[in-house]
Enzyme design. Structure first.
Site, PDB file in Angstrom:
ATOM      1  N   ASP A 192      43.005  37.533  37.884  1.00 30.91           N
ATOM      2  CA  ASP A 192      41.718  36.878  37.714  1.00 30.91           C
ATOM      3  C   ASP A 192      40.825  36.976  38.944  1.00 30.91           C
ATOM      4  OD1 ASP A 192      43.273  35.186  39.288  1.00 30.91           O
ATOM      5  OD2 ASP A 192      42.008  33.492  38.768  1.00 30.91           O
ATOM      6  N   ASP A 231      42.905  40.997  42.832  1.00 27.04           N
ATOM      7  CA  ASP A 231      43.658  41.733  41.809  1.00 27.04           C
ATOM      8  C   ASP A 231      42.931  42.993  41.373  1.00 27.04           C
ATOM      9  OD1 ASP A 231      45.526  39.632  41.706  1.00 27.04           O
ATOM     10  OD2 ASP A 231      44.138  38.503  40.453  1.00 27.04           O
ATOM     11  N   ASP A 284      49.293  38.415  38.056  1.00 26.05           N
ATOM     12  CA  ASP A 284      48.970  37.561  39.174  1.00 26.05           C
ATOM     13  C   ASP A 284      49.462  36.166  38.787  1.00 26.05           C
ATOM     14  OD1 ASP A 284      47.680  36.632  41.476  1.00 26.05           O
ATOM     15  OD2 ASP A 284      45.947  36.060  40.291  1.00 26.05           O
TER      16      ASP A 284
END
Lengths: 1105, 321
Positions: free
Chosen positions: A752, A756, A381
């Site tokens: 995080d 995700d 990410d």
């Protein structure tokens, strides 16, 4: 099917729908044992052991005491079962906490405090600010006069911004007291897991307005696990409860993950099983033949002339039992044990503690550490993972004047502060746009400070920066915005919000200045979406320069603009806008078109530059891991430009001449297809060049590509070492992970945020960063770390060591079982192929469970290379990725070794203890102690670093073997009474032992030494360099060093094999540093070329296997 | 303040072994397979093993052993073609004599072994067909199912039960040197531990060899099992199909040129399965009986390791240049 929810009807729904009891439990007290056993016996290995254990109960065929299998089997089952039970108890406990939470619910027209689990469908639930929503509700009232309330949905979808929810139109304006007595019916679909959709109807009963049904959408609901924010109270009707909520439906127990290594071990186990069956069949047939030809003549065996019907099966089954130890029952226990220790090492690692927050790293999933060492793709990410997710306003350019260039912080630039102080009109306009051109909600906290709730971190940064420049966005009261500037209060009426879309790349607001009644359009957006629309005659050169300058610094830029509107122009446009907003077909496109009419002739005010700082060590980490042969993909929901900027600044991709970005875009299938093929072609062409090629794809194109051109896209994915996917949804992230997984790559997903989570759960390894977006990702992940940079250590140190250790441990486990099994097989040839066990039950059990398990367990401390060396030469991770240390060919080596050692032990034993010494118990102890001696030396030879624990375990185990056997030999009732004392008194026993060790280890050592010195692997080379003199430890100093050392290093940096498929060639040359080194070193070219060819072809083979 | 405290604590922890363990940083020695080391090891092994091998070989050679096969010789010529009927025919006399010529001086005690070949005492049916508990506790012990099919006969338990006892070796030997009978000590031939702890002092043979099948030797029902040393020796089964079992000891020296005549009763049936019977006289030393294998293997391993050492040394020297 639909469900009809009768509001406030306490009786009818109770039987129809479940109550709000949440249950994540897998078992109940009653079904625990059967269910758990059933699950455990789902695994092949367990079935096998159970079968063996059951066969052993038949005394006619069992060579040993059944306890030798039942004991370990029951132990193993007890351990796994109690682990499951403990986990389930914890789940039960957290459910109970949620279930017993007290909530306000209307009962018989009165609000009562009841436990959350007693909520029924149709109940009216009252929530206060910051309460967690206990079940899925349809809003019917809030404290807000306009019927709005704000919810935080991060637990549901991972988005941290506040969302507005609104009560249905029919409920508007119902009195607070009346809400307790409201009656009606909600017609809604059966529970599903779609959190973006809720198509339902509401009809209120008299005395309330009894008109038509009122449609409900997701906007009218608040879902379980959300939090009520900035709203004093809200109430709603429970529509879905318990495990039937949207959250409950989407919650599933994630599939247990199986590491590549486990799969390989399973495969090898299968191979051994086949081998075992073959051996059993051969020996079984031989045994039956021997029985009929020889044993019948041997009167002392007294074979009955007529046997029972199963007579033919007896001997094969005996051999099956005799050979059953080929698959060591201890391997599962040992592996579980060391795996949990690997996880502990991660938890303990003080170098992976984030000292800023004090969060240590944590391995939630204790079973997959080896996979860390085999990662091939990392999907990361962006925001919050690579960056700190802390946007800071750094610089700006207002009307051609650059602020913040000297200090690096515009807010401290005295020029700007002065300009604000004297209310320089350009600057005031600029700051006003910063303050109000957004969707931020200001919240006054109790202390009087103003907090901003922003959907985007950029807006948050701008509003905060404006506040620091004394333009404080103080309050939003319905449509009235209140700004305090230099002590005076300015009010604006917010008329329209032209929302941000990724196509328009800008957002605007239309406000009416309450002081002078002027209509103003305020806009902000990407440079290409603002600057071309400046009014004729405005010079935008400086702004373009500013944008370029800022972009090069890795800052996110936004252009701010404004335009005064005439009232009639606005009114006219407003009508069009309303019309466009209510169209049903192509609404987005229509709106964009209408917005375009207003968003023109801008007066560009300036450019802002916002910094999203990279986390510490991100570029270095990415560089190191890329050197280790790991491919990086960035999957972000963010805009393309930002993603590319960040990618550039963290070494993800290289800037122009060296790197090349290929864009996949398009709106329609054809466009995407063409673009995809073009990129693929370029990729193929450039694959031979040392160029850093990456492709960029956005969510829309990705959707099409995954749907219609999956094959082409897969090929592209395999070719490309780097990819940037922007504007992707959580489910697309997961799909991409799935795609790579289906190509048989080991993937690691790191993120995080809640968005995700799906990707993290989908990937082979999920890593969560316990960051600012909460702990949701970290909770769902297999590993949670505090900062991105720890990933390097997690993979290179923990993953690699775990892989190496498990590779040794598992193969050794097979080896030691095979040794003893081969001896049994050889023995059967001199015992009339009748299935006699040479070893007694006690020895066999102790051999597997104790003598050979303890020393190998301390191999969890073994380090082939020091951490520093690994970090400096991440290339050697390749050995783990390609599975070089555990594959059929290494296993064949161990297999051969076990065969050789069995021959050595057996031949020496039966010759040294022939004739008058050939007593059964003695001979079996000689053979057993021969094995134990060999085991000690084998473990010692395979250990790379001896700590005190290793010495203790290896040599202590040897001593323990004698002590234990002396003790057993001292028990008169035992079969081996006095045997060990007898043997230890015989010089020939010791002579035999030394002979076994020398004959068994001599060739093994010679082979190892030969390979180590004359055919060294890269690991060996590094080991030698590391231990012989250490200059390699400081790689920086290596260039001025004499040639001899370089020779050791340079092939290493060259031969980083990246080939994954025949067409694939390394796209990325090694770091310029290393390639330069190798050119200068004068190492014969053919040497390392042949090496690299070897290794690359090897890797290919590995993959093919 | 707390920061410095925790820092100090951290530093303090650094010394503890457990902390080092958790950080995987325990001090470790990392041996390297350097050429000097490996070559030295092989030389060392070679230099130790060759002499030890020679020494062991000498010890083995110093053992004097005379071995004579008698199962063929003892069959009268008319039965040569049908040895099985000879051994099963009780009317044929089974006595036979054997001549041993002593070529080397044999110092007392001289061990007498009978050697059986192609005899599978380690056969699975055979191995398990015994009851240790019954041997120790006698008839009162009933869990003797392993002894099937020789658990009982005529509805009475057999003591000692099982195939092993049933097939007891029953050839007997007497030794004559010149004219005099050689004194053969037939006591203490079994392990003391077996006599004391494995075979009951109050357990007497019962109902033994009374059944439909007659196996090997019979036992004197008046002597307790703990004193039936031939049985005890026999019941220490051998792991190999060729084995020797102690028959007794001659406690006189035998001189070079002595002739020993062995009068034997050839009762035991090895003919039906082609087994061999041999009689062995052997002295003993620290190594045990005569066994060249260990010495030869030592010399072989030692010399191979010297060869390997030299090869590695040459390789090393060449690669250095």
């Amino acid at each position: 099917m639909k469900r009809y929810v009768y509001i406030n009807d306490n009786e009818s729904s109770h039987k129809l729908y479940c109550d709000n009891r949440i249950s994540n439990r897998k078992y109940t007290v009653l079904n625990f044992l059967p269910k758990n056993l059933w699950e455990q016996f789902g695994r092949f290995m367990n079935q096998y052991f159970l079968l063996i254990a059951c066969l052993q109960l038949w005394s006619l065929i069992t060579p040993v005491n059944p306890a030798s299998t039942w004991g370990p089997l029951i132990f193993i089952f007890a351990v796994s079962a109690s682990k499951e039970a403990w986990d389930d108890y914890n789940r039960y406990f957290s459910d109970k906490k949620a279930n017993e939470k007290l909530v306000w619910v209307v009962r018989q027209g009165i609000r009562k405090h009841i436990q959350a689990q007693d909520i029924h469908v149709g109940n009216i639930v009252w929530l206060r600010e910051n309460d967690e929503v206990p079940c899925d509700l349809v809003l019917i009232g809030t404290s807000d006069p306009q019927g709005l309330c704000y919810v935080e949905t991060s637990a549901l979808d991972g988005e941290t911004d506040l969302k507005t929810r609104v009560i249905p139109a029919t409920c508007m304006g119902i009195d607070f007291e009346l809400l307790h007595k409201i009656k009606g019916v909600i017609e809604c679909p059966n529970p599903d897991k779609d959190i973006r959709r809720f198509d339902a109807n509401l009809r209120l009963f008299p005395p309330f307005i009894d008109n038509d049904v009122c449609p409900l959408t997701i906007k009218n609901t608040i879902l379980q696990s959300c939090y009520l924010r900035n709203t004093e109270w809200a109430c709603g009707v429970a529509v879905y409860t318990g495990n039937e909520t949207k959250l409950g439906m989407s919650r599933g127990i994630p599939e247990p993950k199986l590491t590549a290594m486990d799969a390989m071990i399973d495969k090898l186990t299968g191979a051994i099983f086949v081998f075992q069956i073959v051996v059993v069949m051969v020996l079984g047939i031989a045994g039956n033949v021997w029985k009929d030809t020889e044993a019948r003549k041997q009167w002392y065996v007294l074979y009955p002339l007529e046997g029972p019907w199963y007579e033919l099966l007896v001997i094969p089954l005996r051999f099956e039992l005799l050979c059953s130890i080929m698959i060591p029952i201890s391997i599962k226990v040992s592996l579980d044990l060391v795996k949990s220790l690997y996880a502990k090492f991660i938890d303990w690692d003080s170098e992976m503690i984030d000292y800023e927050t004090g969060i240590p790293s944590h391995a939630t999933n204790t079973a997959i550490s080896e996979d860390l060492g085999q990662v091939e793709y990392i999907m990361t990410d962006k925001t919050g993972t690579l960056t700190e997710n802390r946007m800071i306003f750094r610089r700006c350019c207002i009307s051609g004047v650059f602020y913040g260039n000297e200090s690096g912080d515009a807010l401290k630039d005295t020029k700007l502060l002065n300009a604000v102080a004297v209310s320089s009109p350009d600057v005031v306009q600029f700051v006003t746009v910063m303050a109000i051109c957004n969707t931020v909600i200001p919240i006054k906290s109790k202390t009087g400070a103003i907090l901003y709730k922003a959907q985007s971190q950029d807006e948050d940064a701008l509003v905060n920066a404006a506040a620091q420049l004394h333009m404080v966005y103080a309050n939003k009261n319905a449509n009235i915005l209140e700004i305090r500037f230099n002590g005076s209060v300015i009010k604006y009426e917010l008329l329209e919000i032209l929302e941000f879309t990724s196509d328009r790349k800008r957002m605007s607001v239309v406000v009416k200045d309450c002081q002078n009644g002027k209509f103003v359009l305020l806009s902000k957006g990407a440079d290409e979406a603002i600057l071309p629309y400046a009014y004729d005659g405005q010079q935008t050169r400086t702004f373009i320069e500013a944008v370029e300058q800022y972009a090069q610094l890795g800052l996110r830029t936004l252009c701010l603009a404004w335009r005064e509107l005439k009232e009639d122009e606005y009114q006219e446009w407003s009508l069009m806008f309303k019309e466009a907003s209510s169209t049903l077909v192509d609404r987005e496109w229509r709106i964009a078109e209408v917005c375009q009419r207003l968003e023109r002739d801008f007066e560009v005010l300036g450019v802002t530059a916002i910094e999203d700082r990279l986390q510490d060590g991100v570029p270095e980490t990415i560089e190191t891991l890329r050197k280790a042969g790991i491919n990086f993909w960035m999957l972000t929901g963010d805009k393309q430009n930002t993603a590319i900027q960040i990618a550039l600044s963290c070494n993800f991709i290289s800037p122009e001449p060296k790197g090349q970005l290929l864009l996949i875009d398009g709106k329609t299938e054809d466009e995407v297809c063409r673009s995809l093929e073009r990129v693929l072609l370029t990729m193929r062409i450039t694959s031979s060049e040392p160029k850093d090629v990456a492709f960029v794809v956005d969510g829309w194109a990705l959707e099409i590509a995954l749907k219609h051109y999956r094959k082409v896209f897969t090929e592209l994915a395999i070719l490309s070492r780097t990819a940037i996917c922007c504007r992707v949804t959580p489910s697309q992230k997961a799909q991409l992970v799935e795609l790579l997984k289906s190509c048989d790559y080991r993937t690691l997903a790191i993120g995080d945020g809640g968005n995700d989570v799906r990707m993290i759960q989908q990937a082979d390894i999920g890593v969560g960063i316990s960051g600012r977006e909460g702990l949701q990702a970290a909770r769902a992940a297999d590993y949670s770390i505090g900062k991105f940079r720890f990933l390097k250590r997690l993979i290179l140190v923990h993953g690699r060591y775990s892989y190496n250790r498990t590779a040794f441990l598992s193969q050794y486990s097979f080896y030691k079982s095979l040794v003893i099994c081969f001896i049994q097989i050889f023995f059967s040839f001199i015992s009339g192929v009748s299935g006699t066990s040479l070893f007694n039950s006690v020895s066999l059990m102790a051999y597997n469970v104790f003598y050979t398990s303890v020393p190998v367990l301390v191999s969890v401390l073994d380090k082939d290379l020091s951490e520093g060396t690994v970090m400096q030469h991440p290339q050697i991770l390749f050995y783990c990725q390609a599975g070089r240390l555990l594959n059929p060919s290494t296993f064949a080596g161990w297999f051969g070794r076990s065969l050789f050692h069995a021959i050595v032990v057996f031949v020496i034993t039966i010759h040294a203890y022939a004739y008058e010494k050939s007593e059964m118990e003695e001979l079996s102890m000689v053979a057993l102690s021969g094995c134990i001696w060999l085991q000690a030396f084998v473990v010692a030879l395979e250990t790379n670093s001896f700590t005190i624990l290793q010495h203790l375990a290896i040599w202590g185990n040897l001593v323990a073997f004698y002590v234990i056997n002396w003790i057993i030999s001292a028990i008169p009732a035992s079969g081996m009474y006095t045997i060990m004392f007898r043997l230890c008194r015989q010089p020939s026993y010791w002579i035999t032992m030394f002979l076994i060790v020398a004959a068994g280890m001599g060739p093994v050592l010679a082979l190892k030494y030969f390979r180590y010195t004359y055919r060294p692997s890269k690991i060996n080379t590094l080991q030698q360099a590391e231990r012989m003199g250490g200059p390699i430890l400081t790689l920086g100093n290596i260039e001025p060093q004499p040639r001899s050392i370089e020779k050791e290093v340079s092939p290493l940096s060259i031969t980083q094999p990246k080939s994954r498929s025949p067409v694939y060639e390394p796209l990325l040359s090694d770091s310029p540093n290393s390639s330069r080194k190798s050119m200068g070193s004068g190492t014969p070219f053919d040497f390392f070329q042949s090496q690299s060819r070897l290794s690359s072809s090897y890797s290919r083979n590995c993959k093919d296997n | 303040m707390s920061e410095t405290n925790s820092d100090r604590q951290r530093r303090g922890d650094r010394e503890s072994a457990f902390y080092l363990f958790t950080q995987q940083r325990l001090p470790a020695c990392k041996p390297v397979l350097t050429p000097p080391w490996v070559i030295t090891i092989y030389f060392l092994v070679g230099f130790i093993f060759v002499p030890v091998g020679l020494f062991t070989l000498r010890a083995s050679h110093s053992v004097v052993e005379i071995e004579e096969r008698y199962d063929i010789e003892c069959v009268p010529s008319q039965f040569r073609n049908d040895k099985v009927s000879y051994i099963q025919d009780d009317s044929v006399p089974k006595n036979c004599s054997l001549l041993f010529k002593v070529d080397k001086y044999m110092k007392a005690p001289i061990y007498i072994y009978y050697q059986l070949e192609n005899y599978y005492q380690n056969h699975r049916r055979y191995v398990r067909s015994r009851s240790d508990q019954q041997l120790l506790h006698g008839r009162n012990f009933h869990g003797t199912s392993y002894c099937q099919p020789l658990e009982s006969s005529n509805n009475r338990p057999i003591v000692p039960c099982g195939l092993i006892a049933w097939s007891l070796f029953n050839d007997t030997f007497t030794f004559i040197r010149g004219k005099a009978l050689l004194k053969v000590n037939r006591t203490n031939i079994a392990w003391k531990s077996d006599r004391d702890h494995k075979f009951g002092k109050n357990v007497y043979p019962f109902n033994f060899q009374n059944g439909t099948w007659i196996g090997g030797g019979k036992l004197n029902p008046r002597i307790p099992l703990s004193n039936q040393e031939d049985l005890i020796v026999w019941m220490r089964i051998s792991a190999l199909p060729s084995f020797r079992k102690l028959y007794g000891r001659i406690e006189e020296d035998l001189d070079v040129g002595d002739y020993v005549v062995v009068q034997l009763m050839n009762d035991y049936n090895t003919y039906s399965f082609g087994g061999k019977k041999k009689l062995v006289l052997s002295t003993s030393n620290w190594l045990g009986g005569k066994n060249d294998f260990l010495g030869l293997a030592y010399v072989f391993v030692g010399s191979s390791s010297l060869t390997v050492a030299i090869v590695f040394m040459l390789l090393h020297l060449r690669s250095q240049r």
